[in-house]
Design a protein around this motif. Sequence first.
Motif, short mmCIF file in Angstrom:
data_model
loop_
_atom_site.label_atom_id
_atom_site.label_comp_id
_atom_site.label_asym_id
_atom_site.label_seq_id
_atom_site.Cartn_x
_atom_site.Cartn_y
_atom_site.Cartn_z
N SER A 37 -0.47 1.79 5.33
CA SER A 37 -1.39 0.66 5.42
C SER A 37 -2.53 0.93 6.40
N PRO A 38 -2.25 1.44 7.61
CA PRO A 38 -3.37 1.73 8.51
C PRO A 38 -4.38 2.71 7.92
N THR A 39 -3.89 3.71 7.19
CA THR A 39 -4.79 4.68 6.55
C THR A 39 -5.64 3.98 5.50
N ALA A 40 -5.02 3.12 4.68
CA ALA A 40 -5.76 2.38 3.66
C ALA A 40 -6.80 1.47 4.30
N ILE A 41 -6.41 0.78 5.36
CA ILE A 41 -7.31 -0.16 6.04
C ILE A 41 -8.53 0.58 6.60
N ARG A 42 -8.30 1.70 7.27
CA ARG A 42 -9.42 2.47 7.83
C ARG A 42 -10.35 2.97 6.71
N SER A 43 -9.77 3.37 5.59
CA SER A 43 -10.58 3.81 4.44
C SER A 43 -11.42 2.66 3.90
N MET A 44 -10.82 1.49 3.79
CA MET A 44 -11.54 0.31 3.28
C MET A 44 -12.71 -0.05 4.19
N SER A 97 0.81 -1.22 0.00
CA SER A 97 0.00 0.00 0.00
C SER A 97 0.85 1.28 0.00
N ARG A 98 2.14 1.13 -0.22
CA ARG A 98 3.02 2.31 -0.22
C ARG A 98 2.90 3.08 -1.53
N THR A 99 3.37 4.30 -1.50
CA THR A 99 3.40 5.09 -2.73
C THR A 99 4.40 4.47 -3.70
N PRO A 140 8.04 -10.09 -2.71
CA PRO A 140 7.62 -10.80 -3.93
C PRO A 140 6.17 -11.27 -3.82
N GLY A 141 5.40 -10.99 -4.85
CA GLY A 141 3.99 -11.38 -4.85
C GLY A 141 3.06 -10.30 -4.36
N GLY A 142 3.63 -9.24 -3.75
CA GLY A 142 2.81 -8.12 -3.30
C GLY A 142 2.33 -7.30 -4.49
N ARG A 143 1.07 -6.94 -4.47
CA ARG A 143 0.48 -6.17 -5.57
C ARG A 143 0.46 -4.69 -5.19
N PRO A 144 1.00 -3.81 -6.05
CA PRO A 144 1.04 -2.39 -5.68
C PRO A 144 -0.32 -1.71 -5.85
N ILE A 145 -0.89 -1.29 -4.73
CA ILE A 145 -2.08 -0.44 -4.73
C ILE A 145 -1.82 0.62 -3.66
N PRO A 146 -1.33 1.80 -4.06
CA PRO A 146 -1.03 2.84 -3.08
C PRO A 146 -2.24 3.20 -2.22
N TYR A 147 -1.96 3.53 -0.97
CA TYR A 147 -3.04 3.87 -0.03
C TYR A 147 -3.90 5.02 -0.55
N THR A 148 -3.32 5.88 -1.38
CA THR A 148 -4.05 7.02 -1.94
C THR A 148 -5.04 6.59 -3.02
N GLU A 149 -4.91 5.36 -3.53
CA GLU A 149 -5.78 4.86 -4.60
C GLU A 149 -6.71 3.73 -4.15
N ILE A 150 -6.60 3.31 -2.91
CA ILE A 150 -7.29 2.08 -2.48
C ILE A 150 -8.81 2.16 -2.67
N LEU A 151 -9.43 3.30 -2.38
CA LEU A 151 -10.88 3.40 -2.52
C LEU A 151 -11.32 3.33 -3.98
N ARG A 177 -9.96 -11.94 0.62
CA ARG A 177 -9.08 -11.80 1.79
C ARG A 177 -7.84 -11.04 1.32
N VAL A 178 -7.49 -9.98 2.04
CA VAL A 178 -6.35 -9.16 1.66
C VAL A 178 -5.45 -8.92 2.86
N ALA A 179 -4.15 -8.83 2.59
CA ALA A 179 -3.18 -8.43 3.60
C ALA A 179 -2.49 -7.18 3.08
N LEU A 180 -2.38 -6.16 3.91
CA LEU A 180 -1.74 -4.91 3.52
C LEU A 180 -0.46 -4.72 4.32
N PHE A 181 0.55 -4.15 3.66
CA PHE A 181 1.79 -3.79 4.35
C PHE A 181 2.31 -2.49 3.80
N CYS A 182 3.18 -1.85 4.58
CA CYS A 182 3.88 -0.66 4.11
C CYS A 182 5.32 -0.73 4.61
#
Length: 198
Positions: A159-166, A101-103, A113-124, A146-151
Amino acid sequence: MRILAACAAFLLLALPGQAEELKVMIGRDLPQVVVQTPDGPVTIMREQDSANEVTGEWARTSRDCPPFCIQPMTPAEGVTTIGELELLEMLQDPEALVIDSRTRDWYLRGTIPGGRPIPYTEILDRLGDLGCEADFDGWDCSAAKRVALFCNGLWCGQSPTAIRSMVGAGYPPERIFYYRGGMQSWRMLGLTVMTPGG
């Protein structure tokens, strides 16, 4: 004959994942893990040099707060915080998504490896990629994946910002997992880092 045997022995030691026994394993019975990425399979293992140290940006212990304040263990009620072993399981699960979820600038410096880039600013705007469907009231996330987010680490709020938005948009919190340690913990354990496009 001796030269061929010596070459074969060298290749077994030199090629990651090909040696009979790794000295630094992920777990007692888990030497390495293979995950699928858009560029093909990648083997995740720990750095085999027992003298290896984290350096540079990842060795920093203190960053100005705000904005780099220590994050809570649980970023939203109902979300599960996980560690590396649980993240590795999700990376191997074709039904789950692991989200970096990083920029983009941080992502390009190296990712899991295997992490998909979706920046926290674009998650919604990207909830459709996660199994939600747009409806008249916003999003219907009854079929959410089921999703796991990291930063970047314990001090990173992306990640916490993205999670709260989701969660605020209706994503079921029980389908969200938070890898709180992020890239800093991943690197501190000497786990494989992939440089996108590299």
